[in-house]
Structures are given as structure tokens and as C-alpha cells.
Design a protein around this motif. Structure first.
Motif, mmCIF file in Angstrom:
data_model
loop_
_atom_site.group_PDB
_atom_site.id
_atom_site.type_symbol
_atom_site.label_atom_id
_atom_site.label_comp_id
_atom_site.label_asym_id
_atom_site.label_seq_id
_atom_site.Cartn_x
_atom_site.Cartn_y
_atom_site.Cartn_z
ATOM 1 N N VAL A 8 -9.346 -11.874 -33.456
ATOM 2 C CA VAL A 8 -8.697 -12.413 -32.259
ATOM 3 C C VAL A 8 -8.973 -13.912 -32.205
ATOM 4 C CG1 VAL A 8 -8.665 -12.368 -29.733
ATOM 5 C CG2 VAL A 8 -8.967 -10.226 -31.024
ATOM 6 N N PRO A 9 -7.939 -14.741 -32.073
ATOM 7 C CA PRO A 9 -8.154 -16.190 -32.114
ATOM 8 C C PRO A 9 -9.119 -16.667 -31.045
ATOM 9 C CG PRO A 9 -5.823 -15.684 -32.331
ATOM 10 C CD PRO A 9 -6.511 -14.399 -31.973
ATOM 11 N N GLY A 10 -10.070 -17.494 -31.474
ATOM 12 C CA GLY A 10 -11.040 -18.058 -30.546
ATOM 13 C C GLY A 10 -10.687 -19.463 -30.103
ATOM 14 N N ARG A 11 -9.730 -20.071 -30.785
ATOM 15 C CA ARG A 11 -9.354 -21.450 -30.419
ATOM 16 C C ARG A 11 -7.931 -21.712 -30.900
ATOM 17 N NH1 ARG A 11 -9.986 -26.835 -32.727
ATOM 18 N NH2 ARG A 11 -10.497 -28.381 -31.103
ATOM 19 N N CYS A 12 -7.129 -22.315 -30.053
ATOM 20 C CA CYS A 12 -5.778 -22.724 -30.429
ATOM 21 C C CYS A 12 -5.542 -24.142 -29.952
ATOM 22 C CB CYS A 12 -4.728 -21.798 -29.833
ATOM 23 S SG CYS A 12 -4.629 -20.190 -30.629
ATOM 24 N N VAL A 13 -4.964 -24.941 -30.816
ATOM 25 C CA VAL A 13 -4.576 -26.312 -30.469
ATOM 26 C C VAL A 13 -3.072 -26.420 -30.662
ATOM 27 C CG1 VAL A 13 -4.889 -28.761 -30.945
ATOM 28 C CG2 VAL A 13 -6.820 -27.175 -31.242
ATOM 29 N N LEU A 14 -2.375 -26.851 -29.638
ATOM 30 C CA LEU A 14 -0.926 -26.996 -29.736
ATOM 31 C C LEU A 14 -0.520 -28.314 -29.086
ATOM 32 C CD1 LEU A 14 0.512 -26.271 -26.711
ATOM 33 C CD2 LEU A 14 -0.477 -24.051 -27.323
ATOM 34 N N THR A 15 0.642 -28.804 -29.484
ATOM 35 C CA THR A 15 1.154 -30.046 -28.909
ATOM 36 C C THR A 15 2.533 -29.807 -28.321
ATOM 37 O OG1 THR A 15 -0.055 -31.372 -30.536
ATOM 38 C CG2 THR A 15 1.686 -32.480 -29.299
ATOM 39 N N ALA A 16 2.662 -30.097 -27.042
ATOM 40 C CA ALA A 16 3.952 -30.033 -26.367
ATOM 41 C C ALA A 16 4.627 -31.391 -26.461
ATOM 42 C CB ALA A 16 3.773 -29.645 -24.904
ATOM 43 N N ASP A 17 5.851 -31.416 -26.986
ATOM 44 C CA ASP A 17 6.667 -32.621 -27.070
ATOM 45 C C ASP A 17 7.657 -32.569 -25.914
ATOM 46 O OD1 ASP A 17 8.766 -34.433 -27.638
ATOM 47 O OD2 ASP A 17 8.399 -34.315 -29.785
ATOM 48 N N LEU A 18 7.468 -33.431 -24.924
ATOM 49 C CA LEU A 18 8.285 -33.442 -23.709
ATOM 50 C C LEU A 18 9.031 -34.768 -23.612
ATOM 51 C CD1 LEU A 18 5.468 -32.047 -21.433
ATOM 52 C CD2 LEU A 18 7.514 -30.773 -22.112
ATOM 53 N N ARG A 19 10.345 -34.708 -23.291
ATOM 54 C CA ARG A 19 11.154 -35.929 -23.254
ATOM 55 C C ARG A 19 12.149 -35.888 -22.095
ATOM 56 N NH1 ARG A 19 11.649 -37.842 -29.493
ATOM 57 N NH2 ARG A 19 10.046 -36.466 -30.346
ATOM 58 N N HIS A 63 -13.342 -8.994 -33.271
ATOM 59 C CA HIS A 63 -12.662 -8.114 -34.222
ATOM 60 C C HIS A 63 -11.422 -7.510 -33.578
ATOM 61 C CE1 HIS A 63 -11.965 -5.021 -37.183
ATOM 62 N NE2 HIS A 63 -13.010 -5.429 -37.914
ATOM 63 N N THR A 64 -10.285 -7.596 -34.282
ATOM 64 C CA THR A 64 -9.038 -7.075 -33.716
ATOM 65 C C THR A 64 -9.014 -5.551 -33.645
ATOM 66 O OG1 THR A 64 -7.990 -7.120 -35.901
ATOM 67 C CG2 THR A 64 -7.668 -9.048 -34.494
ATOM 68 N N GLY A 65 -9.841 -4.912 -34.467
ATOM 69 C CA GLY A 65 -9.814 -3.449 -34.483
ATOM 70 C C GLY A 65 -10.819 -2.799 -33.570
ATOM 71 N N THR A 66 -11.885 -3.507 -33.233
ATOM 72 C CA THR A 66 -12.969 -2.863 -32.479
ATOM 73 C C THR A 66 -13.134 -3.392 -31.065
ATOM 74 O OG1 THR A 66 -14.582 -4.477 -33.303
ATOM 75 C CG2 THR A 66 -14.248 -2.470 -34.612
ATOM 76 N N THR A 67 -12.492 -4.527 -30.753
ATOM 77 C CA THR A 67 -12.634 -5.103 -29.409
ATOM 78 C C THR A 67 -11.593 -4.493 -28.478
ATOM 79 O OG1 THR A 67 -13.316 -7.206 -30.413
ATOM 80 C CG2 THR A 67 -12.732 -7.238 -28.072
ATOM 81 N N PRO A 68 -12.009 -3.817 -27.414
ATOM 82 C CA PRO A 68 -11.034 -3.242 -26.467
ATOM 83 C C PRO A 68 -10.114 -4.331 -25.910
ATOM 84 C CG PRO A 68 -13.235 -2.411 -26.034
ATOM 85 C CD PRO A 68 -13.401 -3.513 -27.029
ATOM 86 N N MET A 69 -8.865 -3.978 -25.666
ATOM 87 C CA MET A 69 -7.883 -4.952 -25.209
ATOM 88 C C MET A 69 -8.348 -5.647 -23.919
ATOM 89 S SD MET A 69 -5.539 -4.975 -27.488
ATOM 90 C CE MET A 69 -4.264 -5.932 -26.658
ATOM 91 N N ALA A 70 -8.965 -4.886 -23.028
ATOM 92 C CA ALA A 70 -9.388 -5.459 -21.756
ATOM 93 C C ALA A 70 -10.560 -6.419 -21.903
ATOM 94 C CB ALA A 70 -9.754 -4.351 -20.777
ATOM 95 N N LYS A 71 -11.250 -6.377 -23.059
ATOM 96 C CA LYS A 71 -12.421 -7.212 -23.276
ATOM 97 C C LYS A 71 -12.096 -8.493 -24.056
ATOM 98 C CE LYS A 71 -15.828 -4.618 -21.596
ATOM 99 N NZ LYS A 71 -16.790 -5.110 -20.581
ATOM 100 N N ARG A 72 -10.880 -8.648 -24.474
ATOM 101 C CA ARG A 72 -10.531 -9.786 -25.338
ATOM 102 C C ARG A 72 -10.312 -11.067 -24.532
ATOM 103 N NH1 ARG A 72 -7.004 -7.263 -30.311
ATOM 104 N NH2 ARG A 72 -8.107 -5.266 -30.354
ATOM 105 N N VAL A 73 -10.767 -12.177 -25.115
ATOM 106 C CA VAL A 73 -10.501 -13.512 -24.558
ATOM 107 C C VAL A 73 -9.696 -14.244 -25.632
ATOM 108 C CG1 VAL A 73 -11.498 -15.564 -23.486
ATOM 109 C CG2 VAL A 73 -12.716 -13.378 -23.362
ATOM 110 N N ASP A 74 -8.398 -14.033 -25.591
ATOM 111 C CA ASP A 74 -7.495 -14.312 -26.710
ATOM 112 C C ASP A 74 -6.805 -15.663 -26.538
ATOM 113 O OD1 ASP A 74 -5.567 -14.321 -28.676
ATOM 114 O OD2 ASP A 74 -4.904 -12.262 -28.320
ATOM 115 N N ALA A 75 -7.277 -16.645 -27.307
ATOM 116 C CA ALA A 75 -6.660 -17.974 -27.240
ATOM 117 C C ALA A 75 -5.234 -17.952 -27.783
ATOM 118 C CB ALA A 75 -7.501 -18.976 -28.025
#
Length: 298
Positions: free
Chosen positions: A161-172, A110-122
Motif C-alpha cells: 500500500v503506497p506510503g507516499r505520493c507526490v503529484l503536481t497539479a497544472d492549473l491555468r 502489505h496489500t494482502g494482510t492489512t485490513p481495508m479499514a486499517k489502511r492509510v493509503d496515500a
């Protein structure tokens, strides 16, 4: 003969340049037909059948359909030709590319109740990886480029707070050693970011191809055609991937570029002038005719 290859962009079905990749032997045909679209889950083979594009009579592989030469006309998708006020680009090859998918795992809370130091923010991890990719591209510039254009945040809720993020890096990069080094730096940096934030981190290469050098005789045919027709031109390396990059592995290949307004591409404001289109088509036609004549003589 004129060919319109299926799924050049790879926007719906990854990877890009899929049909030409099958033709050149890079991808297995059955594997290509099983590609799944994001986000609707459609299967490529089913979609081809649905729109009437499935035709077993058309050769799918280079060993079934030999080319004496292959030429492709495309807009530059960048600002170099327009800035130099040139009519045509004679493409000598294409830079290498890696699509590196990074999956970061954290803990939904929860973004409102989870202390900042306790977050595992993807989500925070994803933001830092995006900045990392830009930094690596700048380090290997001006030839090296990179960005994150694909990002999926889960569960994508305003108060979680996001629990999972998927991203794609395009490198050239036009040099293989430099491209490999860029990818290695992004991998190393992403692992360090994940470790610092308590995230899991996984990688998958969605697409990769090495830098491509086009056939010297075909490139000369493009240069000769531009010169004979009185068009201004310069040699140029393609920053984008094209079907020609795969076909170059199985047939002599070259490309012709024409300018585009403000270098814009993959944008609804993408535009070329009739004069630029005419110049590109003129050069393409004459390069093809010159090469066909040379082939006939042999």
C-alpha cells in the motif's frame, strides 16, 4: 538576432522557461544552474557544460542585452486555428499558470494482510486529488483548465500500500483572480481528502506566473503582416507557457501561432503542414521587419 532559450519545456529540469526567466530577472542564475533533474539527479549547470552550451561571453540578463522588441513563432498546441481553418493566430497574451505540488503521506503496509479499514493509503488520496483537480478545472471552464501529469508513488511495489505520493497539479486560467481561486480550491480540497483518509498533506509551488498581456504595437504588427500577406487570422490567447511570457516583462513582445494537426502537442504525433509553417514564418518575418523599421525611424 535569433535566440533558442535553454529549458523552455521544463520536462527534465523544473521550472519551465528557465533561461528566459533568468534573463528577465525572474530567477537567479546560480539557482537556475543548481536545478536538479528528475529522476536522474543531474545538475543543470553541469549538463550545460557537458554538452558545450556554457558560454560566459553570452549576456544572461536583460540589463546586459536590451531588446527593442521580441517576437516568437510557435505552433498553437491546440485545435482552435485548425478547426476554424485559419492560417495564423495573433497572440495577444498568455494565461496564468501554477504548478502546485502535493505530497501525501500515509503508511506503507502489505496489500494482502492489512485490513481495508486499517489502511492509510496515500495512493487512494492521490487518486482523489487527481479527480479534484479535474473537477475544479471544469468548474472554472471553459477558460480554466487543469490536470495532474506528474505522479510518483512510493515505494511503487505491487504488494505494498503506497506510503507516499507526490503529484503536481497544472492549473491555468487567463484571469489572475480565477487562477488564484482555482489554486485555493485545490489546496482546500486536498487537505479535506487527506484529513478524511488520515494522510499528511504538504504543498509546494513549483512554478507560477500571472497572465501576460503582450505589447499592443507588436501585436498590431503581427495582425498587419497577416493581413498584408493575405493570410486568414484571428486573435488568440496562448494556453501554454512560452519564453515570450517572461521576455514580455523586459521588452515589447508578441507571438505568432500556426495550426497543428488535431491540436496535438507534447505527443509523438505532433505535426504541422509545410504551408502552415510557411505562413507563420512569413508573418513573423514581416512583423519583425515592420517593427525594425518603426524602431529605426525613432
Amino acid at each position: 538576432e535569433i535566440i533558442n532559450w535553454t529549458n523552455e519545456e521544463g520536462a527534465r529540469f523544473a521550472p519551465s522557461m528557465l533561461a528566459s526567466g533568468v534573463f528577465a530577472g525572474k530567477y537567479d542564475e546560480a539557482w537556475a544552474r543548481d536545478r536538479i533533474a528528475l529522476p536522474d539527479g543531474a545538475r543543470l549547470g553541469d549538463e550545460l557544460k557537458r554538452i558545450g552550451y556554457e558560454n560566459p561571453a553570452i549576456p544572461c540578463f536583460a540589463e546586459e542585452k536590451r531588446f527593442a522588441a521580441f517576437f516568437e513563432l510557435h505552433i498553437e498546441q491546440g485545435p482552435i486555428l485548425e478547426d476554424a481553418k485559419l492560417d495564423v493566430g495573433c497572440v495577444t497574451g498568455g494565461q496564468g499558470m501554477t504548478w502546485l505540488q502535493v505530497t501525501l503521506g500515509g503508511t506503507e503496509s502489505h496489500t494482502g494482510t492489512t485490513p481495508m479499514a486499517k489502511r492509510v493509503d496515500a495512493g487512494l488520496g492521490a487518486a482523489r486529488v487527481i479527480e479534484l483537480v479535474r473537477g475544479v478545472a471544469l468548474e472554472y471552464g471553459p477558460d480554466g483548465v487543469g490536470a495532474v501529469g506528474h505522479l510518483v508513488v512510493s515505494p511503487n511495489s505491487r504488494n505494498i500500500v503506497p506510503g507516499r505520493c507526490v503529484l503536481t497539479a497544472d492549473l491555468r486560467h487567463p484571469a489572475k483572480t480565477e487562477l488564484d481561486a482555482m489554486v485555493a480550491k485545490v489546496r482546500e480540497g486536498a487537505l479535506q481528502i487527506a484529513s478524511k483518509l488520515g494522510l499528511t498533506c504538504e504543498f509546494e509551488v513549483i512554478e507560477h506566473y500571472d497572465p501576460v498581456v503582450f505589447d499592443a504595437a507588436c501585436v498590431d504588427a503581427v495582425r498587419d503582416a497577416a493581413t498584408k500577406l493575405g493570410y486568414s487570422w484571428r486573435d488568440i490567447v496562448s494556453g501554454a507557457g512560452h519564453d515570450a511570457c517572461w521576455i514580455a516583462q523586459v521588452a515589447p513582445t508578441a507571438m505568432v501561432f500556426c495550426p497543428c494537426v488535431d491540436g496535438l502537442s507534447h505527443n509523438e504525433d505532433e505535426l504541422i503542414t509545410p504551408e502552415w509553417a510557411a505562413a507563420g514564418c512569413d508573418v513573423l518575418l514581416n512583423a519583425v521587419l515592420e517593427t525594425a523599421g518603426r524602431v529605426d525611424e525613432t
